[in-house]
Scaffold this motif. Sequence first.
Motif, PDB file in Angstrom:
ATOM      1  N   TRP A  59      -2.410 -10.014   2.854  1.00 12.40           N
ATOM      2  CA  TRP A  59      -2.567  -8.656   3.377  1.00 12.40           C
ATOM      3  C   TRP A  59      -1.309  -7.838   3.127  1.00 12.40           C
ATOM      4  O   TRP A  59      -0.187  -8.358   3.164  1.00 12.40           O
ATOM      5  CB  TRP A  59      -2.829  -8.691   4.883  1.00 12.40           C
ATOM      6  CG  TRP A  59      -4.155  -9.289   5.227  1.00 12.40           C
ATOM      7  CD1 TRP A  59      -4.473 -10.615   5.284  1.00 12.40           C
ATOM      8  CD2 TRP A  59      -5.351  -8.583   5.540  1.00 12.40           C
ATOM      9  NE1 TRP A  59      -5.794 -10.785   5.620  1.00 12.40           N
ATOM     10  CE2 TRP A  59      -6.358  -9.544   5.787  1.00 12.40           C
ATOM     11  CE3 TRP A  59      -5.670  -7.229   5.649  1.00 12.40           C
ATOM     12  CZ2 TRP A  59      -7.669  -9.192   6.128  1.00 12.40           C
ATOM     13  CZ3 TRP A  59      -6.965  -6.887   5.994  1.00 12.40           C
ATOM     14  CH2 TRP A  59      -7.953  -7.858   6.227  1.00 12.40           C
ATOM     15  N   GLN A  91       0.977  -4.265   4.306  1.00 13.85           N
ATOM     16  CA  GLN A  91       1.510  -3.831   5.601  1.00 13.85           C
ATOM     17  C   GLN A  91       0.766  -2.618   6.160  1.00 13.85           C
ATOM     18  O   GLN A  91       0.936  -2.273   7.335  1.00 13.85           O
ATOM     19  CB  GLN A  91       3.001  -3.500   5.474  1.00 13.85           C
ATOM     20  CG  GLN A  91       3.325  -2.107   4.928  1.00 13.85           C
ATOM     21  CD  GLN A  91       2.987  -1.942   3.453  1.00 13.85           C
ATOM     22  OE1 GLN A  91       2.739  -2.919   2.740  1.00 13.85           O
ATOM     23  NE2 GLN A  91       2.983  -0.695   2.986  1.00 13.85           N
ATOM     24  N   GLY A  92      -0.031  -1.973   5.338  1.00 14.91           N
ATOM     25  CA  GLY A  92      -0.834  -0.845   5.786  1.00 14.91           C
ATOM     26  C   GLY A  92      -0.192   0.500   5.498  1.00 14.91           C
ATOM     27  O   GLY A  92       1.020   0.626   5.358  1.00 14.91           O
ATOM     28  N   CYS A 127      -2.668   0.101  -4.009  1.00 16.17           N
ATOM     29  CA  CYS A 127      -2.279  -1.227  -3.538  1.00 16.17           C
ATOM     30  C   CYS A 127      -1.646  -1.940  -4.731  1.00 16.17           C
ATOM     31  O   CYS A 127      -2.354  -2.395  -5.630  1.00 16.17           O
ATOM     32  CB  CYS A 127      -3.492  -1.978  -3.021  1.00 16.17           C
ATOM     33  SG  CYS A 127      -3.174  -3.707  -2.593  1.00 16.17           S
ATOM     34  N   GLU A 137       0.838  -1.198   0.000  1.00 17.72           N
ATOM     35  CA  GLU A 137       0.000   0.000   0.000  1.00 17.72           C
ATOM     36  C   GLU A 137       0.876   1.253   0.000  1.00 17.72           C
ATOM     37  O   GLU A 137       1.990   1.250   0.535  1.00 17.72           O
ATOM     38  CB  GLU A 137      -0.910   0.055   1.228  1.00 17.72           C
ATOM     39  CG  GLU A 137      -1.835  -1.122   1.401  1.00 17.72           C
ATOM     40  CD  GLU A 137      -1.298  -2.167   2.335  1.00 17.72           C
ATOM     41  OE1 GLU A 137      -2.095  -2.890   2.956  1.00 17.72           O
ATOM     42  OE2 GLU A 137      -0.048  -2.261   2.453  1.00 17.72           O
ATOM     43  N   TYR A 187      -5.462  -0.982   5.039  1.00 18.78           N
ATOM     44  CA  TYR A 187      -4.836  -2.191   4.527  1.00 18.78           C
ATOM     45  C   TYR A 187      -5.570  -2.668   3.273  1.00 18.78           C
ATOM     46  O   TYR A 187      -6.799  -2.582   3.217  1.00 18.78           O
ATOM     47  CB  TYR A 187      -4.904  -3.322   5.547  1.00 18.78           C
ATOM     48  CG  TYR A 187      -4.259  -3.044   6.874  1.00 18.78           C
ATOM     49  CD1 TYR A 187      -4.973  -2.430   7.898  1.00 18.78           C
ATOM     50  CD2 TYR A 187      -2.937  -3.405   7.111  1.00 18.78           C
ATOM     51  CE1 TYR A 187      -4.386  -2.179   9.130  1.00 18.78           C
ATOM     52  CE2 TYR A 187      -2.339  -3.162   8.337  1.00 18.78           C
ATOM     53  CZ  TYR A 187      -3.072  -2.549   9.338  1.00 18.78           C
ATOM     54  OH  TYR A 187      -2.483  -2.307  10.554  1.00 18.78           O
ATOM     55  N   ARG A 195     -10.829  -3.924  13.231  1.00 13.07           N
ATOM     56  CA  ARG A 195     -10.635  -3.711  11.798  1.00 13.07           C
ATOM     57  C   ARG A 195     -11.989  -3.667  11.103  1.00 13.07           C
ATOM     58  O   ARG A 195     -12.863  -4.485  11.372  1.00 13.07           O
ATOM     59  CB  ARG A 195      -9.773  -4.839  11.233  1.00 13.07           C
ATOM     60  CG  ARG A 195      -9.350  -4.625   9.795  1.00 13.07           C
ATOM     61  CD  ARG A 195      -8.279  -5.604   9.403  1.00 13.07           C
ATOM     62  NE  ARG A 195      -7.046  -5.388  10.175  1.00 13.07           N
ATOM     63  CZ  ARG A 195      -5.899  -6.009   9.910  1.00 13.07           C
ATOM     64  NH1 ARG A 195      -5.829  -6.891   8.922  1.00 13.07           N
ATOM     65  NH2 ARG A 195      -4.832  -5.771  10.639  1.00 13.07           N
TER      66      ARG A 195
END
Length: 127
Positions: A117, A119-120, A22, A6, A95, A45
Amino acid sequence: QVQLVESGGGLVQPGYSLRLSCAASGFTLDDYAIAWFRQAPGKEREGVSCISSSDGSTYYADSVKGRFTISRDNVKNTVYLQMNSLKPEDTAVYYCAADPTFVSGRVGLSASIYDYWGQGTQVTVSS
């Protein structure tokens, strides 16, 4: 190897916009469902938006409907989240997540579906 990275977060004033990216690697983007989630300090979340594999249908949480837009660029293998009219309550770590399962509608905002996923990226909305 599936990887999601991201970018695009930052500090903005209320009412302004940001576009999150992303970048996906290791898989073909339109073969996977992609979703954006966010997590604010002390909160669970939350699913924000998702885009289905193949047909590209989208779904949004009520809290962002009409303000956020999810899209994907299959050439760049990147999914975007355009965030307009940002509010302080949008402050969170965002995320992206991916999974080869076909999902659509509200079920696409369930975190348990997604195996991969990023890492944000931090988004802070403050004056």
